[in-house]
Design an enzyme around this catalytic site. Structure first.
Site, PDB file in Angstrom:
ATOM      1  N   LYS A   1       0.617  -5.829   5.587  1.00 20.71           N
ATOM      2  CA  LYS A   1      -0.139  -6.242   4.397  1.00 20.71           C
ATOM      3  C   LYS A   1      -1.068  -7.406   4.694  1.00 20.71           C
ATOM      4  O   LYS A   1      -2.140  -7.503   4.101  1.00 20.71           O
ATOM      5  CB  LYS A   1       0.800  -6.569   3.224  1.00 20.71           C
ATOM      6  CG  LYS A   1       1.527  -5.341   2.736  1.00 20.71           C
ATOM      7  CD  LYS A   1       1.675  -5.253   1.231  1.00 20.71           C
ATOM      8  CE  LYS A   1       2.139  -3.862   0.856  1.00 20.71           C
ATOM      9  NZ  LYS A   1       2.513  -3.676  -0.525  1.00 20.71           N
TER      10      LYS A   1
ATOM     11  N   LYS B   1       2.125   7.560   5.607  1.00 19.96           N
ATOM     12  CA  LYS B   1       2.902   7.890   4.407  1.00 19.96           C
ATOM     13  C   LYS B   1       1.994   8.009   3.180  1.00 19.96           C
ATOM     14  O   LYS B   1       0.920   7.394   3.131  1.00 19.96           O
ATOM     15  CB  LYS B   1       4.014   6.860   4.170  1.00 19.96           C
ATOM     16  CG  LYS B   1       3.551   5.526   3.664  1.00 19.96           C
ATOM     17  CD  LYS B   1       4.745   4.752   3.081  1.00 19.96           C
ATOM     18  CE  LYS B   1       4.259   3.474   2.435  1.00 19.96           C
ATOM     19  NZ  LYS B   1       5.149   2.910   1.471  1.00 19.96           N
TER      20      LYS B   1
ATOM     21  N   LYS C   1       0.365   4.932  -3.019  1.00 17.72           N
ATOM     22  CA  LYS C   1      -0.418   4.900  -4.264  1.00 17.72           C
ATOM     23  C   LYS C   1      -1.671   4.051  -4.148  1.00 17.72           C
ATOM     24  O   LYS C   1      -2.587   4.177  -4.950  1.00 17.72           O
ATOM     25  CB  LYS C   1       0.441   4.456  -5.448  1.00 17.72           C
ATOM     26  CG  LYS C   1       1.169   3.128  -5.304  1.00 17.72           C
ATOM     27  CD  LYS C   1       1.933   2.829  -6.592  1.00 17.72           C
ATOM     28  CE  LYS C   1       3.324   2.280  -6.404  1.00 17.72           C
ATOM     29  NZ  LYS C   1       3.497   1.108  -5.556  1.00 17.72           N
TER      30      LYS C   1
END
Ligand code: ATP
Ligand code: LTN
Length: 335
Positions: A117, A199, A202
């Site tokens: 991140k 993966k 969203k």
């Protein structure tokens, strides 16, 4: 389950960082409903975690309401389980501060989610993003959870939670329950429809890469039809050589309960076109009830807020008991 035995406790949370995807649903949310039948479950919308990445205030509010409505729409019995919003229970932040002081900089530096991140959001590598797993440890430890249903990607955060809890117990005695991860086999890893090595997520910028839980049936079928496969034209489970087809097979298996062998048989003499259509239809069917219930609930803000209040009260009762015990052990003055 034996009536004499107290039920084991389970806690899990999901961030309100967008509409949940089929990956979130099959990897996490779907199991939450089943688990809540056999355990004392508490589920939360992790809105404190969400601001480790910059959020627009209006959008954040909307996404918290939506994620909460989504949790209610799963059909979890609210008499037996607690469904709440993390920021409504201030004990989470309070315990997180204390646990920060029992967590080493070095061990936090090894967290892979932080590394991922912080490279994705290089302009905002804030301290909250770094200490994210400590807040997660506080969530779990406040409720004395025996099990934590999470996707495989959260396993490292569970390990650090255990380390922090063991360290604290080592100093002060048996305060925290040491939690175990609870990773369902099926659906643990649903991959992107456009890049099956990644993966399904969203926050992916390519909307064709994921199925949103609120996608209309036509959209679901269309996205499935454009899923990346391979040129072999044979429905066979082989993650290494056929990641796209294997991913669609695992989605189909999760929705229908069929085994991979049964699926291979069903599509033995059929092409990818038929296969993708069938997977799309199975997903539409799987999501039908949740979508209907969500659409009903999201219009009723008053009811959602009543449920939030009830959830927050129940959660606070449990969380406060643990926090008081911790504060007493650390040596704070009780008034
Ligand atoms: P973001 O894109 O905001 O990072 P995300 O969609 O990757 O979010 P999280 O909010 O991090 O998902 O995860 C919520 C829950 O869903 C977690 O338990 C996580 O392990 C699970 N989960 C997320 N993505 C998948 C996936 N592709 N397959 C299976 N489970 C998943
Ligand atoms: N980090 C998790 C969300 C999360 C969580 C938790 C999961 C926050 N607190 C406590 C389980 C238990 C995520 O992003 N999936």
């Amino acid at each position: 389950m034996d009536n004499q035995m107290p039920r084991k406790k389970v806690l899990s949370c999901i961030q309100p960082t967008g509409t949940p995807t089929l990956g979130n649903y099959l990897g996490a949310l779907k199991n939450w409903k089943n688990i809540s039948d056999d355990y004392d479950a508490a589920y939360a919308v992790a809105d404190l975690h969400a601001i480790t990445v910059r959020q627009d205030p209006k959008m954040l509010k909307k996404q918290i309401m939506e994620m909460y409505a989504m949790l209610l729409a799963l059909g979890i019995d609210r008499e037996k389980s607690i469904i709440f919003v993390q920021s409504h229970v201030p004990q989470h932040s309070q315990l997180a501060w204390i646990l920060n002081c029992y967590t080493q900089f070095g061990e936090m530096s090894r967290m892979t989610q932080f590394k991922d991140k912080s490279s994705k959001h290089a302009d905002n590598v804030n301290v909250g993003l770094f200490s994210y797993p400590v807040l997660m440890a506080a969530d779990i430890l406040l409720y004395k959870a025996d099990f934590v249903p999470v996707g495989v990607y959260q396993k490292q955060h569970l390990e650090i939670t255990r380390d922090i809890a063991e360290r604290f117990n080592g100093i002060y005695g048996n305060v925290f329950t040491i939690p175990e991860p609870f990773i369902g086999k099926k659906g643990a890893k649903i991959m992107s429809l456009q890049d099956p090595e990644k993966k399904m997520s969203k926050s992916d910028t390519n909307v064709k890469s994921f199925i949103s839980l609120l996608d209309k049936p036509e959209t679901i079928i269309k996205k499935m039809k454009s899923a990346v496969t391979d040129s072999e034209s044979c429905v066979r489970f082989d993650e290494a050589n056929k990641p796209g087809v294997s991913n669609l097979m695992s989605i189909y298996a999760c929705c229908t309960g069929l085994s991979y062998e049964q699926i291979e048989k069903e599509f033995e003499s059929k092409g990818y076109g038929d296969f993708k259509q069938k997977v799309g239809e199975a997903v539409v069917e799987e999501l039908r009830d949740v979508q209907e219930e969500f659409n009903r609930l999201i219009k009723d803000e008053k009811y959602l807020k009543e449920c939030m209040k009830d959830g927050a009260e129940k959660a606070t009762r449990i969380a406060q008991r643990t926090l008081e015990k911790v504060m007493k052990k650390v040596g704070y003055v009780q008034i």
